[in-house]
Motif scaffolding. Sequence first.
Motif: not given
Length: 82
Positions: A45-48, A54-56, A60-61
């Motif tokens: 998810g971090g890679f995508v 986008l950044a979480s 919650i992110g």
Amino acid sequence: MTVSAIIVMLIIGAVAGWLAGKIMQGSGFGLVGNIVVGIVGSFLGGFVFGLLGLASVGIIGSIISATIGAVLLLFIIQKVKG
């Protein structure tokens, strides 16, 4: 990496793996399996999200991006298995 960071990572992984199992209509993989799926999903998810620019932010992110990555991981696993 501190002990508290590892605990938070495991909790986020467990929550993300459990949520991904519910979203993908699976019964889950048990606690350890959900944690593994969630942790691998968080990297995916971090890679995508990084590719999309986008950044979480915040916990919650992190859970959202890890869950999306875990869902993507489970989808790929289902397609490979047939």
